[in-house]
Design a protein around this motif. Structure first.
Motif, PDB file in Angstrom:
ATOM      1  N   ASP A  43      61.008 173.667  39.460  1.00  0.00           N
ATOM      2  CA  ASP A  43      59.919 174.585  39.104  1.00  0.00           C
ATOM      3  C   ASP A  43      59.755 175.639  40.188  1.00  0.00           C
ATOM      4  N   TYR A  44      59.852 175.187  41.419  1.00  0.00           N
ATOM      5  CA  TYR A  44      59.716 176.088  42.565  1.00  0.00           C
ATOM      6  C   TYR A  44      60.862 177.100  42.608  1.00  0.00           C
ATOM      7  N   LYS A  99      62.514 184.108  39.413  1.00  0.00           N
ATOM      8  CA  LYS A  99      61.804 185.043  38.546  1.00  0.00           C
ATOM      9  C   LYS A  99      61.082 186.115  39.353  1.00  0.00           C
ATOM     10  N   GLU A 100      60.484 185.711  40.468  1.00  0.00           N
ATOM     11  CA  GLU A 100      59.838 186.694  41.340  1.00  0.00           C
ATOM     12  C   GLU A 100      60.861 187.660  41.919  1.00  0.00           C
ATOM     13  N   THR A 140      62.903 178.038  40.174  1.00  0.00           N
ATOM     14  CA  THR A 140      62.863 178.925  39.009  1.00  0.00           C
ATOM     15  C   THR A 140      61.835 180.028  39.194  1.00  0.00           C
ATOM     16  N   GLN A 141      60.654 179.659  39.678  1.00  0.00           N
ATOM     17  CA  GLN A 141      59.619 180.658  39.913  1.00  0.00           C
ATOM     18  C   GLN A 141      60.065 181.667  40.967  1.00  0.00           C
ATOM     19  N   SER A 199      58.361 187.919  36.987  1.00  0.00           N
ATOM     20  CA  SER A 199      56.973 187.476  37.080  1.00  0.00           C
ATOM     21  C   SER A 199      56.417 187.829  38.449  1.00  0.00           C
ATOM     22  N   ASP A 212      53.470 183.580  42.321  1.00  0.00           N
ATOM     23  CA  ASP A 212      52.552 182.462  42.091  1.00  0.00           C
ATOM     24  C   ASP A 212      52.283 181.841  43.454  1.00  0.00           C
TER      25      ASP A 212
END
Length: 498
Positions: free
Chosen positions: A268-269, A275-276, A271-272, A281, A284
């Motif tokens: 999850d980390y 994306k950043e 992937t985020q 995205s 976060d």
């Protein structure tokens, strides 16, 4: 081979890496392609050994040995040595659909089983592979291969990771109309969203996706099968289906404090973060390491990627926990060639951390017993105990036992769980009525057909968490079976029937 004594006369030259203090300031690849003359010298080190374990993928002592896609390594090494680059490219592409990926992110089990590696540094197989494919793109030798005719058969592939892409490529080339469904806004699966840019820049992935589209493969993005379109609709529209959704369900660590804010799964980390980085995205803050004390639990490649990512985000400190012992600096007798060498290595993220923090940030033989939090439910640390590896009472298997009086508290604002994956997500499989076995799709290796006729599976969804080269292998072999199923015969290659 062209240079019979090359392995005796020429030393291994390693690929140039950017300075750790420089590269942590950006997200660009940390390695460069080796120059042509260096690649030719390194190709000369490959000898006509007659026992090319490097080319034949298998499993020894639980680890991959050799190349699962059966790359013709001695052949293209020799061709590079002789300066016959285009011929080398042709040989490479006979077995590997995506050398630009494996030449960057594969852990190179081929090098561990290289005959030269018995007593010297292995041939630089991975570096040469990347040089061949990068030169192929640079010289314009890689061009769309448009099938001359179509069979009228349509195949759906669910998931656009390396297994799905390789299956799509193979089936498209024999004339089937292939449609790839991807739940994210870009194709590539973990190649795009799970591997940080510093190991694999996303323009490299997109270049291949664009090429596959030009060749006639359809990509349906932002569409999750089982949610946005039903399994029943897929079966109605297509003659066959291959499920390549990966093993996305991570192992958890269900201990006290697991529900605290600040404890996350590593993927999850990552992937985020991707994306950043690619502008999909906004940041976060809960999944960003800036100014935080970060602890990564798990010692594999995913954990190392978390370390490198946290450093680039500006972490205050980074520590990585491993339950196992530190690997030895040289092969032990029980880890003899040609098995994959289980020896100490300094991954790119660990090298960067050592330069930044002045020490190796890994802690060995340690187990997390509890996450510690504030009254508001926010993570503030964790409690660990040291562990030692011993035989169980019947001396059958190794187990870990607590070292007395070894308890310790650690400060932590962000904990990332990188302890592996237990299998495929179940919703889609339930809709298709596909049977599973120990968390993965029940489909025999070599046949790849699931419990439902006409529905096949490949990659991590069938195999469990594994290497990119195994994913490509499975995609190619599943394509062979699907073509046989649809047409009654096939001209696709296989490494499984001898």
């Amino acid at each position: 081979m062209g240079k019979k004594t090359g392995f005796m006369e020429i030393n291994r030259e390693y690929v140039k890496e950017r300075d750790p203090k420089e590269r942590i300031e950006d997200w660009k690849e940390y390695k460069s392609r080796i120059p042509d003359d260096q690649a030719q010298r390194q190709g000369a080190r490959c000898m006509d050994c007659s026992i090319p374990y490097c080319s034949m993928g298998t499993t020894i002592d639980g680890s991959t040995t050799g190349c699962p896609v059966y790359n013709l390594i001695p052949e293209w090494n020799d061709l590079v040595y002789k300066g016959r680059w285009k011929d080398a490219l042709d040989r490479l592409l006979k077995t590997n659909n995506f050398p630009e990926f494996t030449g960057r992110v594969c852990p190179a089990p081929c090098e561990g089983s290289c005959t030269v590696a018995i007593s010297d540094d292995a041939v630089a197989i991975k570096d040469i592979e990347r040089s061949i494919i990068d030169k192929g793109f640079e010289m314009g030798w890689i061009q769309p291969r448009i099938p001359s005719s179509r069979t009228g058969k349509e195949v759906a592939i669910i998931g656009s990771g390396p297994a799905g892409l390789s299956a799509a490529d193979q089936l498209n080339q024999v004339g089937h109309q292939v449609t790839v469904f991807e739940k994210n806004s870009r194709a590539g699966g973990l190649l795009t969203y799970g591997i940080p840019n510093m190991k694999l820049e996303k323009h490299v992935v997109q270049r291949r996706i664009d090429l596959l589209e030009e060749e006639g493969i359809r990509f349906i993005l932002n569409t999750e099968v089982g949610k946005d379109i039903s399994a029943e609709e897929i079966e109605d529209q297509f003659d066959s289906v291959i499920v390549c959704t990966g093993a996305e369900k991570p192992f958890d660590l269900p201990i006290d404090g697991r529900d605290l804010k600040g404890v996350h799964f590593a993927m999850d980390y990552l992937t985020q973060s991707v994306k950043e980085t690619i502008g999909e995205s906004e940041t976060d803050e809960d999944l960003n390491a800036k100014g935080k004390n970060v602890i990564v639990i798990g010692s594999g490649d995913t954990g190392a990627d978390c370390v490198a990512t946290a450093i680039r985000q500006g972490a205050k400190s980074v520590t990585q926990f491993a339950r196992s012992l530190q690997f030895p600096f040289k092969r032990e007798n029980l880890n003899a060639w040609p098995a994959y060498p289980k020896v100490f290595t300094l991954e790119y993220g660990h090298e960067e951390a050592e330069k930044l923090y002045g020490k190796d940030i890994r802690e060995y033989q340690i187990q997390t017993r509890a996450f510690l939090g504030t009254e508001e439910g926010v993570l503030k640390g964790l409690y660990t105990e040291r562990a030692r590896k011993v035989r169980d009472e019947e001396r059958r298997i190794f187990v870990y036992e607590e070292v007395p009086d070894s308890g310790q508290e650690w400060e932590a604002d962000l904990v990332l769980l990188a302890i592996g994956f237990e299998g495929a997500e179940k919703n889609l499989l339930t809709q298709f009525g596909i049977q599973t076995d120990r968390g993965v799709i029940d489909a025999e290796y070599g046949r790849f057909e699931t419990s439902r006729e006409g529905i096949f599976a490949a990659g991590d969804a069938r195999r469990g968490q594994s290497l990119i080269v195994w994913a490509i292998n499975e995609g190619r072999e599943a394509a062979y079976q699907v073509d046989q199923y649809l047409m009654g015969k096939t001209v696709l290659p296989t490494v499984l029937t001898g």
